[in-house]
Design a protein around this motif. Structure first.
Motif, mmCIF file in Angstrom:
data_model
loop_
_atom_site.group_PDB
_atom_site.id
_atom_site.type_symbol
_atom_site.label_atom_id
_atom_site.label_comp_id
_atom_site.label_asym_id
_atom_site.label_seq_id
_atom_site.Cartn_x
_atom_site.Cartn_y
_atom_site.Cartn_z
ATOM 1 N N ALA A 1 0.824 -1.213 0.000
ATOM 2 C CA ALA A 1 0.000 0.000 0.000
ATOM 3 C C ALA A 1 0.856 1.260 0.000
ATOM 4 O O ALA A 1 0.489 2.275 -0.589
ATOM 5 C CB ALA A 1 -0.933 0.001 1.206
ATOM 6 N N ASN B 1 -9.187 -5.474 1.133
ATOM 7 C CA ASN B 1 -8.083 -5.233 0.208
ATOM 8 C C ASN B 1 -6.932 -6.196 0.472
ATOM 9 O O ASN B 1 -6.474 -6.329 1.608
ATOM 10 C CB ASN B 1 -7.574 -3.800 0.336
ATOM 11 N N CYS C 1 -3.751 -3.467 -3.061
ATOM 12 C CA CYS C 1 -3.077 -2.262 -2.568
ATOM 13 C C CYS C 1 -1.950 -1.838 -3.502
ATOM 14 O O CYS C 1 -1.760 -0.646 -3.757
ATOM 15 C CB CYS C 1 -2.528 -2.512 -1.161
#
Length: 205
Positions: free
Chosen positions: A125, A157, A162
């Motif tokens: 992420a 997620n 991500c």
């Protein structure tokens, strides 16, 4: 004196006073004293890792019994998460190596924070392709690594989703090679491809 956390050792770690750290450490008689936590649950090691301060981290990890790598902050994260946020690969590797030396690496890598995020997911992420690659290179085939690669946060997620959101093609490639499910949807019903399309990540899509 600045406001905020009044703990001297924590403030020294945050502001990078690496010469002060050894002097403070010498006056503590137990690991519990050096692992004191702020109101947010952060230890001196976590603060130094978030700042990316190599000298301070080295001082705190001079002896493995000093800084507890598995202590969790209020958000459920631990030292390795702080290393990701600090963005210095050398420190990330140092923490993993120290944990490995005492048989805690698998546990540390497999940790999930309060939002269900693994270190792999947080690295993906944050666009930390180097850290995603390090985990893949060193934990491929390990049960805990499989957990970090396939787990998802509270929004559904995965690390792949991500990485796609962040537009990090190399991370996407790494995760796909490690068996990440490209058809997995988050709670909004979107796959990695959909997130890449939504965020204009042409290379990833």
């Amino acid at each position: 004196c600045r406001g905020g956390d009044s703990n001297t050792k924590n403030n020294s770690s945050f502001h990078g006073h690496d010469k002060i750290i050894p002097h403070l450490i010498a006056h503590f008689s137990s690991p519990a004293e050096i692992n004191v936590q702020t109101k947010l649950g952060e230890t001196p090691l976590m603060l130094a890792l978030r700042q990316g301060n190599i000298e301070v981290v080295d001082a705190l990890l001079l002896k493995l019994t000093y800084a507890d790598l598995l202590i969790r902050a209020a958000d459920g994260s631990a030292a390795l998460f702080a290393a990701v946020h600090g963005g210095v690969l050398e420190l990330f590797v140092t923490v993993v190596d120290k944990a490995n030396a005492v048989g805690q690496a698998s546990e540390l890598v497999a940790m999930l924070d309060n939002e269900g995020r693994s270190v792999m997911l947080v690295a993906a992420a944050g666009g930390r392709t180097d850290m995603v690659g390090h985990l893949a290179d060193n934990y491929n085939g390990n049960g805990s690594y499989c957990l970090t690669a396939k787990s998802c946060d509270l929004m559904g997620n995965t690390a792949l989703i991500c990485a796609a959101q962040a537009g990090k093609l190399e991370s996407v490639d790494i995760l796909m090679k490690e068996g990440a499910d490209i058809s997995k949807k988050n709670l909004q019903g979107r796959t990695a491809l959909m997130e890449a399309a939504l965020n204009g990540r042409l290379q990833v899509a």
